[in-house]
Motif scaffolding. Structure first.
Motif, PDB file in Angstrom:
ATOM      1  N   ASP A 189      35.682  33.537   2.627  1.00  0.00           N
ATOM      2  CA  ASP A 189      35.796  33.622   1.178  1.00  0.00           C
ATOM      3  C   ASP A 189      35.129  34.924   0.755  1.00  0.00           C
ATOM      4  N   ILE A 190      35.899  35.842   0.185  1.00  0.00           N
ATOM      5  CA  ILE A 190      35.352  37.124  -0.243  1.00  0.00           C
ATOM      6  C   ILE A 190      34.796  37.005  -1.654  1.00  0.00           C
ATOM      7  N   GLU A 191      35.506  36.310  -2.513  1.00  0.00           N
ATOM      8  CA  GLU A 191      35.063  36.052  -3.885  1.00  0.00           C
ATOM      9  C   GLU A 191      35.473  34.640  -4.243  1.00  0.00           C
ATOM     10  N   PHE A 192      34.488  33.780  -4.502  1.00  0.00           N
ATOM     11  CA  PHE A 192      34.781  32.370  -4.763  1.00  0.00           C
ATOM     12  C   PHE A 192      35.553  32.157  -6.060  1.00  0.00           C
ATOM     13  N   ILE A 193      35.150  32.867  -7.119  1.00  0.00           N
ATOM     14  CA  ILE A 193      35.799  32.677  -8.405  1.00  0.00           C
ATOM     15  C   ILE A 193      36.291  34.027  -8.914  1.00  0.00           C
ATOM     16  N   VAL A 194      37.608  34.152  -9.094  1.00  0.00           N
ATOM     17  CA  VAL A 194      38.239  35.370  -9.595  1.00  0.00           C
ATOM     18  C   VAL A 194      38.666  35.130 -11.040  1.00  0.00           C
ATOM     19  N   PHE A 195      38.170  35.997 -11.934  1.00  0.00           N
ATOM     20  CA  PHE A 195      38.537  35.883 -13.342  1.00  0.00           C
ATOM     21  C   PHE A 195      39.801  36.686 -13.651  1.00  0.00           C
ATOM     22  N   LYS A 196      39.819  37.954 -13.207  1.00  0.00           N
ATOM     23  CA  LYS A 196      40.955  38.844 -13.451  1.00  0.00           C
ATOM     24  C   LYS A 196      41.144  39.733 -12.239  1.00  0.00           C
ATOM     25  N   TYR A 197      42.379  40.188 -12.046  1.00  0.00           N
ATOM     26  CA  TYR A 197      42.649  41.117 -10.944  1.00  0.00           C
ATOM     27  C   TYR A 197      43.899  41.921 -11.262  1.00  0.00           C
TER      28      TYR A 197
ATOM     29  N   GLU B 162      33.087  36.189 -10.195  1.00  0.00           N
ATOM     30  CA  GLU B 162      31.779  35.632 -10.539  1.00  0.00           C
ATOM     31  C   GLU B 162      30.626  36.476  -9.993  1.00  0.00           C
ATOM     32  N   SER B 163      30.800  37.065  -8.816  1.00  0.00           N
ATOM     33  CA  SER B 163      29.706  37.834  -8.214  1.00  0.00           C
ATOM     34  C   SER B 163      29.744  39.314  -8.575  1.00  0.00           C
ATOM     35  N   GLY B 164      30.730  39.749  -9.364  1.00  0.00           N
ATOM     36  CA  GLY B 164      30.790  41.140  -9.788  1.00  0.00           C
ATOM     37  C   GLY B 164      32.183  41.721  -9.653  1.00  0.00           C
ATOM     38  N   TYR B 165      32.230  42.937  -9.142  1.00  0.00           N
ATOM     39  CA  TYR B 165      33.468  43.707  -9.073  1.00  0.00           C
ATOM     40  C   TYR B 165      33.787  44.016  -7.621  1.00  0.00           C
ATOM     41  N   THR B 166      35.034  43.791  -7.236  1.00  0.00           N
ATOM     42  CA  THR B 166      35.454  44.012  -5.854  1.00  0.00           C
ATOM     43  C   THR B 166      36.699  44.877  -5.840  1.00  0.00           C
ATOM     44  N   ILE B 167      36.728  45.829  -4.901  1.00  0.00           N
ATOM     45  CA  ILE B 167      37.921  46.631  -4.668  1.00  0.00           C
ATOM     46  C   ILE B 167      38.360  46.360  -3.240  1.00  0.00           C
ATOM     47  N   LEU B 168      39.561  45.834  -3.094  1.00  0.00           N
ATOM     48  CA  LEU B 168      40.124  45.518  -1.789  1.00  0.00           C
ATOM     49  C   LEU B 168      41.237  46.507  -1.469  1.00  0.00           C
ATOM     50  N   ASN B 169      41.110  47.185  -0.341  1.00  0.00           N
ATOM     51  CA  ASN B 169      42.210  47.987   0.182  1.00  0.00           C
ATOM     52  C   ASN B 169      42.847  47.131   1.262  1.00  0.00           C
ATOM     53  N   TYR B 170      43.958  46.478   0.932  1.00  0.00           N
ATOM     54  CA  TYR B 170      44.540  45.531   1.884  1.00  0.00           C
ATOM     55  C   TYR B 170      45.267  46.226   3.033  1.00  0.00           C
ATOM     56  N   GLN B 171      45.512  47.527   2.909  1.00  0.00           N
ATOM     57  CA  GLN B 171      46.138  48.250   4.011  1.00  0.00           C
ATOM     58  C   GLN B 171      45.121  48.522   5.127  1.00  0.00           C
ATOM     59  N   THR B 172      43.884  48.878   4.746  1.00  0.00           N
ATOM     60  CA  THR B 172      42.848  49.187   5.741  1.00  0.00           C
ATOM     61  C   THR B 172      41.888  48.027   5.974  1.00  0.00           C
ATOM     62  N   GLY B 173      41.874  47.058   5.052  1.00  0.00           N
ATOM     63  CA  GLY B 173      40.944  45.940   5.161  1.00  0.00           C
ATOM     64  C   GLY B 173      39.577  46.245   4.578  1.00  0.00           C
ATOM     65  N   GLU B 174      39.413  47.430   3.985  1.00  0.00           N
ATOM     66  CA  GLU B 174      38.121  47.818   3.408  1.00  0.00           C
ATOM     67  C   GLU B 174      37.870  47.062   2.108  1.00  0.00           C
TER      68      GLU B 174
ATOM     69  N   LYS C 141      35.709  52.730 -12.193  1.00  0.00           N
ATOM     70  CA  LYS C 141      35.132  52.080 -13.374  1.00  0.00           C
ATOM     71  C   LYS C 141      36.147  52.040 -14.516  1.00  0.00           C
ATOM     72  N   GLN C 142      36.895  53.125 -14.708  1.00  0.00           N
ATOM     73  CA  GLN C 142      37.904  53.180 -15.765  1.00  0.00           C
ATOM     74  C   GLN C 142      38.972  52.110 -15.558  1.00  0.00           C
ATOM     75  N   ILE C 143      39.347  51.870 -14.316  1.00  0.00           N
ATOM     76  CA  ILE C 143      40.347  50.838 -14.031  1.00  0.00           C
ATOM     77  C   ILE C 143      39.804  49.459 -14.389  1.00  0.00           C
ATOM     78  N   PHE C 144      38.541  49.198 -14.028  1.00  0.00           N
ATOM     79  CA  PHE C 144      37.944  47.905 -14.375  1.00  0.00           C
ATOM     80  C   PHE C 144      37.832  47.733 -15.889  1.00  0.00           C
TER      81      PHE C 144
END
Length: 84
Positions: A28-36, A48-60, A75-78
């Motif tokens: 579980d990377i983020e238990f509760i997702v509000f927006k994406y 719930e734990s903050g801001y996450t950026i997932l690069n699903y191509q590299t897995g970063e 930050k502008q995107i968020f």
């Protein structure tokens, strides 16, 4: 359910919330997702734990607890996601 890349990463719907999950490692990377929002190979997640950026191509995965920690470009995107 939202599936990214080869299906490794998923935002799964639960009974009371959505969560970001790594299907390959069963983590579980983020238990509760509000927006994406997906932009090219990146998924910007406000959870719930903050801001996450997932690069699903590299897995970063980059995680930030506070908006002040995020580099300006991301930050502008968020900020835009919050307004939506």
């Amino acid at each position: 359910m939202e599936i990214y890349g080869d299906g490794t990463f998923q935002i799964m719907s639960g009974p009371t919330s959505n969560g970001l999950y790594n299907n390959e490692t069963q983590e579980d990377i983020e238990f509760i997702v509000f927006k994406y929002k997906e932009i090219k190979t990146l998924v910007y997640i406000i959870g719930e734990s903050g801001y996450t950026i997932l690069n699903y191509q590299t897995g970063e995965i980059k995680k930030y607890k506070k908006m002040d920690e995020i580099p300006n470009k991301e930050k502008q995107i968020f900020i835009e996601i919050v307004k939506e």
